[in-house]
Scaffold this motif. Structure first.
Motif, short mmCIF file in Angstrom:
data_model
loop_
_atom_site.label_atom_id
_atom_site.label_comp_id
_atom_site.label_asym_id
_atom_site.label_seq_id
_atom_site.Cartn_x
_atom_site.Cartn_y
_atom_site.Cartn_z
N MET A 1 55.46 -77.83 0.62
CA MET A 1 54.01 -77.86 0.71
C MET A 1 53.52 -77.14 1.97
O MET A 1 52.52 -76.45 1.93
CB MET A 1 53.54 -79.32 0.70
N ALA A 2 54.25 -77.30 3.07
CA ALA A 2 53.84 -76.68 4.33
C ALA A 2 53.87 -75.16 4.21
O ALA A 2 52.95 -74.48 4.70
CB ALA A 2 54.73 -77.14 5.48
N LYS A 3 54.88 -74.61 3.55
CA LYS A 3 54.97 -73.15 3.41
C LYS A 3 53.83 -72.62 2.55
O LYS A 3 53.27 -71.55 2.84
CB LYS A 3 56.32 -72.75 2.84
N PHE A 4 53.48 -73.35 1.52
CA PHE A 4 52.36 -72.95 0.66
C PHE A 4 51.06 -72.96 1.45
O PHE A 4 50.29 -72.00 1.41
CB PHE A 4 52.26 -73.86 -0.57
N LEU A 5 50.81 -74.04 2.19
CA LEU A 5 49.59 -74.14 2.99
C LEU A 5 49.54 -73.09 4.09
O LEU A 5 48.48 -72.52 4.37
CB LEU A 5 49.45 -75.53 3.59
N LEU A 6 50.69 -72.83 4.72
CA LEU A 6 50.75 -71.80 5.75
C LEU A 6 50.42 -70.44 5.16
O LEU A 6 49.64 -69.67 5.72
CB LEU A 6 52.13 -71.78 6.41
N SER A 7 51.01 -70.13 4.01
CA SER A 7 50.73 -68.85 3.35
C SER A 7 49.25 -68.73 3.00
O SER A 7 48.63 -67.68 3.23
CB SER A 7 51.57 -68.71 2.08
N ALA A 64 36.89 -71.97 5.09
CA ALA A 64 38.16 -72.38 4.50
C ALA A 64 39.31 -72.27 5.49
O ALA A 64 40.30 -73.01 5.38
CB ALA A 64 38.46 -71.54 3.26
N VAL A 65 39.20 -71.39 6.47
CA VAL A 65 40.29 -71.18 7.42
C VAL A 65 40.57 -72.43 8.25
O VAL A 65 41.70 -72.92 8.26
CB VAL A 65 40.04 -69.94 8.31
N PRO A 66 39.59 -73.00 8.96
CA PRO A 66 39.90 -74.22 9.71
C PRO A 66 40.21 -75.42 8.81
O PRO A 66 41.01 -76.28 9.19
CB PRO A 66 38.64 -74.46 10.56
N VAL A 67 39.60 -75.46 7.63
CA VAL A 67 39.90 -76.57 6.71
C VAL A 67 41.36 -76.53 6.32
O VAL A 67 42.08 -77.55 6.39
CB VAL A 67 38.97 -76.52 5.47
N LEU A 68 41.84 -75.36 5.92
CA LEU A 68 43.26 -75.22 5.58
C LEU A 68 44.14 -75.42 6.80
O LEU A 68 45.23 -75.98 6.70
CB LEU A 68 43.53 -73.85 4.97
N GLY A 69 43.68 -74.96 7.96
CA GLY A 69 44.45 -75.12 9.19
C GLY A 69 44.65 -76.58 9.55
O GLY A 69 45.74 -77.00 9.95
N ILE A 70 43.60 -77.38 9.41
CA ILE A 70 43.72 -78.81 9.70
C ILE A 70 44.65 -79.48 8.70
O ILE A 70 45.51 -80.29 9.08
CB ILE A 70 42.32 -79.48 9.71
N GLY A 71 44.53 -79.11 7.44
CA GLY A 71 45.45 -79.66 6.42
C GLY A 71 46.88 -79.27 6.71
O GLY A 71 47.79 -80.11 6.60
N LEU A 72 47.09 -78.04 7.10
CA LEU A 72 48.43 -77.58 7.44
C LEU A 72 48.98 -78.31 8.65
O LEU A 72 50.14 -78.74 8.66
CB LEU A 72 48.41 -76.07 7.70
N ALA A 73 48.16 -78.49 9.67
CA ALA A 73 48.60 -79.20 10.88
C ALA A 73 48.97 -80.65 10.55
O ALA A 73 49.93 -81.18 11.13
CB ALA A 73 47.50 -79.16 11.94
N GLN A 74 48.25 -81.26 9.64
CA GLN A 74 48.59 -82.63 9.24
C GLN A 74 49.93 -82.66 8.52
O GLN A 74 50.77 -83.52 8.79
CB GLN A 74 47.50 -83.21 8.34
N VAL A 75 50.13 -81.73 7.60
CA VAL A 75 51.39 -81.68 6.85
C VAL A 75 52.56 -81.41 7.78
O VAL A 75 53.64 -81.99 7.63
CB VAL A 75 51.31 -80.62 5.73
N MET A 76 52.35 -80.55 8.77
CA MET A 76 53.41 -80.20 9.72
C MET A 76 53.55 -81.23 10.85
O MET A 76 54.43 -81.11 11.68
CB MET A 76 53.15 -78.81 10.32
N ASP A 77 52.64 -82.19 10.88
CA ASP A 77 52.63 -83.26 11.88
C ASP A 77 52.52 -82.69 13.30
O ASP A 77 53.22 -83.11 14.21
CB ASP A 77 53.87 -84.15 11.75
N VAL A 78 51.60 -81.73 13.46
CA VAL A 78 51.37 -81.12 14.78
C VAL A 78 49.90 -81.23 15.19
O VAL A 78 49.48 -80.59 16.16
CB VAL A 78 51.81 -79.64 14.81
#
Length: 160
Positions: A1-7, A64-78
């Protein structure tokens, strides 16, 4: 999931923030030319309107950029790491500079196209263009710093 969100986060950043950065950078020079009159005034005015529209539409899509970024940071636990927090603050400052300075400055220039060059409001709009290149530069610099933070990720455990 993290790789998909990062992409997705990187793709949306390039596709939505890139056009805003380019349009914001091009606008001041075109505005000066369009408001100065001259033989290409109609062409410059059309380009000016298109650049302003690109800035408006892609700025909205860029949410969408910060929204996806926050979701990605949550998934990556950072999410609590300093580089993420600094990136979020800089993103918020960039958004505010766009909303409070760049877009109103662009709108004033576009509105001035309809005014007679001898009108006092036209002269005021031309004078107001002095800050537009600086605010455009600050906006783009903030995004550049955010990109660098995303790449180097201080304290990252990847070691890259």
């Amino acid at each position: 999931m993290a790789k998909f969100l990062l992409s997705l986060h990187v793709l949306v950043s390039v596709l939505f923030i890139g056009p805003v950065a380019v349009a914001v950078s091009m606008f001041p020079r075109r505005a000066k030319a369009a408001l100065a009159g001259g033989p290409d005034r109609a062409s410059d005015a059309g380009v000016l309107r298109v650049l302003h529209r690109i800035t408006q539409v892609y700025a909205l899509l860029g949410v969408a950029v910060p929204v996806l970024g926050i979701g990605l940071a949550q998934v990556m636990d950072v999410l609590g790491q300093s580089w993420v927090i600094v990136s979020m603050v800089l993103t918020a400052i960039a958004a505010l500079s766009l909303l409070l300075f760049v877009l109103p400055g662009q709108q004033a220039a576009v509105d001035a196209l309809e005014l007679d060059p001898s009108d006092e409001r036209h002269a005021k709009a031309v004078g107001g263009l002095k800050l537009l290149p600086m605010t455009a530069g600050v906006f783009n610099l903030l995004w550049a710093v955010v990109v660098v933070l995303m790449v180097i990720r201080p304290g990252s455990s990847t070691g890259v």
